[in-house]
Design a protein around this motif. Structure first.
Motif, PDB file in Angstrom:
ATOM      1  N   THR A  28      24.568 -73.819  71.311  1.00 46.72           N
ATOM      2  CA  THR A  28      25.043 -73.681  69.935  1.00 46.72           C
ATOM      3  C   THR A  28      26.557 -73.576  69.937  1.00 46.72           C
ATOM      4  OG1 THR A  28      24.864 -72.354  67.908  1.00 46.72           O
ATOM      5  CG2 THR A  28      24.849 -71.156  69.968  1.00 46.72           C
ATOM      6  N   ALA A  29      27.190 -74.124  68.911  1.00 52.27           N
ATOM      7  CA  ALA A  29      28.639 -74.023  68.747  1.00 52.27           C
ATOM      8  C   ALA A  29      28.924 -73.620  67.306  1.00 52.27           C
ATOM      9  CB  ALA A  29      29.315 -75.353  69.067  1.00 52.27           C
ATOM     10  N   VAL A  30      29.847 -72.682  67.129  1.00 48.61           N
ATOM     11  CA  VAL A  30      30.182 -72.193  65.791  1.00 48.61           C
ATOM     12  C   VAL A  30      31.690 -72.164  65.609  1.00 48.61           C
ATOM     13  CG1 VAL A  30      28.108 -70.774  65.568  1.00 48.61           C
ATOM     14  CG2 VAL A  30      30.184 -69.782  66.564  1.00 48.61           C
ATOM     15  N   ALA A  31      32.110 -72.153  64.365  1.00 44.51           N
ATOM     16  CA  ALA A  31      33.525 -71.996  64.024  1.00 44.51           C
ATOM     17  C   ALA A  31      33.602 -71.382  62.637  1.00 44.51           C
ATOM     18  CB  ALA A  31      34.262 -73.334  64.064  1.00 44.51           C
ATOM     19  N   GLY A  32      34.696 -70.700  62.387  1.00 47.35           N
ATOM     20  CA  GLY A  32      34.872 -70.078  61.080  1.00 47.35           C
ATOM     21  C   GLY A  32      36.166 -69.296  61.032  1.00 47.35           C
ATOM     22  N   ARG A  75      31.265 -74.134  60.738  1.00 53.35           N
ATOM     23  CA  ARG A  75      30.582 -75.051  61.655  1.00 53.35           C
ATOM     24  C   ARG A  75      29.483 -74.322  62.407  1.00 53.35           C
ATOM     25  NH1 ARG A  75      31.727 -77.040  67.285  1.00 53.35           N
ATOM     26  NH2 ARG A  75      30.953 -79.176  67.420  1.00 53.35           N
ATOM     27  N   MET A  76      28.314 -74.922  62.465  1.00 54.81           N
ATOM     28  CA  MET A  76      27.252 -74.485  63.366  1.00 54.81           C
ATOM     29  C   MET A  76      26.496 -75.721  63.816  1.00 54.81           C
ATOM     30  SD  MET A  76      23.948 -71.933  62.941  1.00 54.81           S
ATOM     31  CE  MET A  76      24.899 -70.411  63.023  1.00 54.81           C
ATOM     32  N   VAL A  77      26.510 -75.963  65.102  1.00 54.42           N
ATOM     33  CA  VAL A  77      25.833 -77.118  65.673  1.00 54.42           C
ATOM     34  C   VAL A  77      24.864 -76.639  66.744  1.00 54.42           C
ATOM     35  CG1 VAL A  77      26.106 -79.276  66.944  1.00 54.42           C
ATOM     36  CG2 VAL A  77      27.815 -78.614  65.236  1.00 54.42           C
ATOM     37  N   ASN A 131      32.623 -77.475  53.061  1.00 51.99           N
ATOM     38  CA  ASN A 131      31.444 -76.833  52.477  1.00 51.99           C
ATOM     39  C   ASN A 131      31.098 -75.591  53.295  1.00 51.99           C
ATOM     40  OD1 ASN A 131      29.120 -76.545  50.780  1.00 51.99           O
ATOM     41  ND2 ASN A 131      27.871 -77.424  52.427  1.00 51.99           N
ATOM     42  N   PRO A 132      31.961 -74.568  53.245  1.00 48.93           N
ATOM     43  CA  PRO A 132      31.763 -73.389  54.096  1.00 48.93           C
ATOM     44  C   PRO A 132      30.627 -72.492  53.616  1.00 48.93           C
ATOM     45  CG  PRO A 132      33.603 -73.030  52.621  1.00 48.93           C
ATOM     46  CD  PRO A 132      33.168 -74.454  52.408  1.00 48.93           C
ATOM     47  N   ALA A 133      30.193 -71.634  54.533  1.00 47.34           N
ATOM     48  CA  ALA A 133      29.205 -70.608  54.193  1.00 47.34           C
ATOM     49  C   ALA A 133      29.933 -69.265  54.148  1.00 47.34           C
ATOM     50  CB  ALA A 133      28.088 -70.571  55.231  1.00 47.34           C
ATOM     51  N   PRO A 134      30.216 -68.729  52.952  1.00 45.16           N
ATOM     52  CA  PRO A 134      30.923 -67.453  52.855  1.00 45.16           C
ATOM     53  C   PRO A 134      30.176 -66.343  53.582  1.00 45.16           C
ATOM     54  CG  PRO A 134      30.875 -68.553  50.726  1.00 45.16           C
ATOM     55  CD  PRO A 134      29.938 -69.308  51.618  1.00 45.16           C
ATOM     56  N   THR A 175      20.114 -79.891  61.642  1.00 44.99           N
ATOM     57  CA  THR A 175      21.438 -80.067  61.053  1.00 44.99           C
ATOM     58  C   THR A 175      21.731 -78.904  60.111  1.00 44.99           C
ATOM     59  OG1 THR A 175      21.197 -82.473  61.142  1.00 44.99           O
ATOM     60  CG2 THR A 175      22.933 -81.592  59.727  1.00 44.99           C
ATOM     61  N   VAL A 176      22.773 -78.162  60.410  1.00 42.72           N
ATOM     62  CA  VAL A 176      23.216 -77.064  59.535  1.00 42.72           C
ATOM     63  C   VAL A 176      24.330 -77.624  58.663  1.00 42.72           C
ATOM     64  CG1 VAL A 176      24.100 -74.717  59.417  1.00 42.72           C
ATOM     65  CG2 VAL A 176      22.649 -75.410  61.345  1.00 42.72           C
TER      66      VAL A 176
END
Length: 224
Positions: free
Chosen positions: A66-70, A88-90, A111-114, A104-105
């Motif tokens: 998994t890879a994330v960003a924020g 980002r979440m992959v 289109n961020p997720a607050p 797919t997230v």
């Protein structure tokens, strides 16, 4: 088969931890209402052992990475509301019973997720709980199953909510089952083929998102 069982046990254990955290928060008043974050700003990270679980069939789809960003807002005495954003979440290398699955997230910088913090649990542990809104998933397996995941359709549909925890000591950001805010909104007939023939999901079933990543730069969060 043994590997699949071990993976399922690990994911269920992670989900159980998140449930316990969520239950603890709902069962007691949280005195702290202000948060301090340093250094704040953009972060990213990666990890292994991610996946999803259908809470009705108990079917676990395992992903190898998994890879994330924020980002988080820097400062003292902040309200936990909209204190950050997941951009980002992959999830990669996903499969269930040998059938490849693409998860797919739908989260991006546009289109961020607050993300909002709700408290520290247990108190003094350095583990902070929260929720990310505007979360939706698309599930596709190699046998033609296609499913959309978000908020309950009886509540109007749209994006759902995912619970998370952040440990300020290990810098690990984890998404788990503590918040029940993701449900199958629609699923093609191929999704009903059975547990051992790929994805087995049906409309209305709850989906638990399980993911853990160590982020950098490490974010120091405290709540006086």
């Amino acid at each position: 088969m043994r590997k699949t069982k071990v993976i399922a046990v690990r994911l269920l254990a992670a989900a159980g931890l998140a449930v316990g955290l969520g239950a603890g928060l709902s069962g007691q008043a949280q005195a702290a209402t202000a948060f301090t974050i340093s250094p704040g700003g953009a972060w990213s990270g990666s990890g292994s052992g991610a996946g999803i679980r259908d809470a009705v069939s108990n079917q676990v789809t395992h992903c190898s990475g998994t890879a994330v960003a924020g980002s988080f807002k820097s400062g003292r005495g902040q309200s936990g509301t909209n204190i950050g954003a997941l951009t980002r979440m992959v999830l990669t290398g996903c499969e269930v019973h040998g059938v490849a699955v693409t998860i797919t997230v739908h989260t991006s910088a546009a289109n961020p997720a607050p993300m909002s913090l709700t408290g520290e649990f247990p108190a003094g542990s350095g583990t902070f709980t929260g929720q990310a809104t505007n979360v939706s998933l698309t599930l596709n397996d190699a046998n033609g199953c296609h499913a959309e995941v978000g908020a309950k359709t009886i509540n109007g549909g749209g994006p759902g909510v995912a619970g998370f925890t952040y440990n300020t000591t290990s810098a690990q950001l984890s998404f788990g089952a503590g918040t029940h805010g993701l449900f199958v909104q629609s699923a093609t007939p191929q999704c009903h083929s059975g547990v051992y023939h790929g994805l087995a999901v049906q409309q209305g079933e709850r989906i638990d998102l399980n993911s853990a990543a160590t982020i950098s730069p490490a974010q120091r969060i405290s709540s006086p």
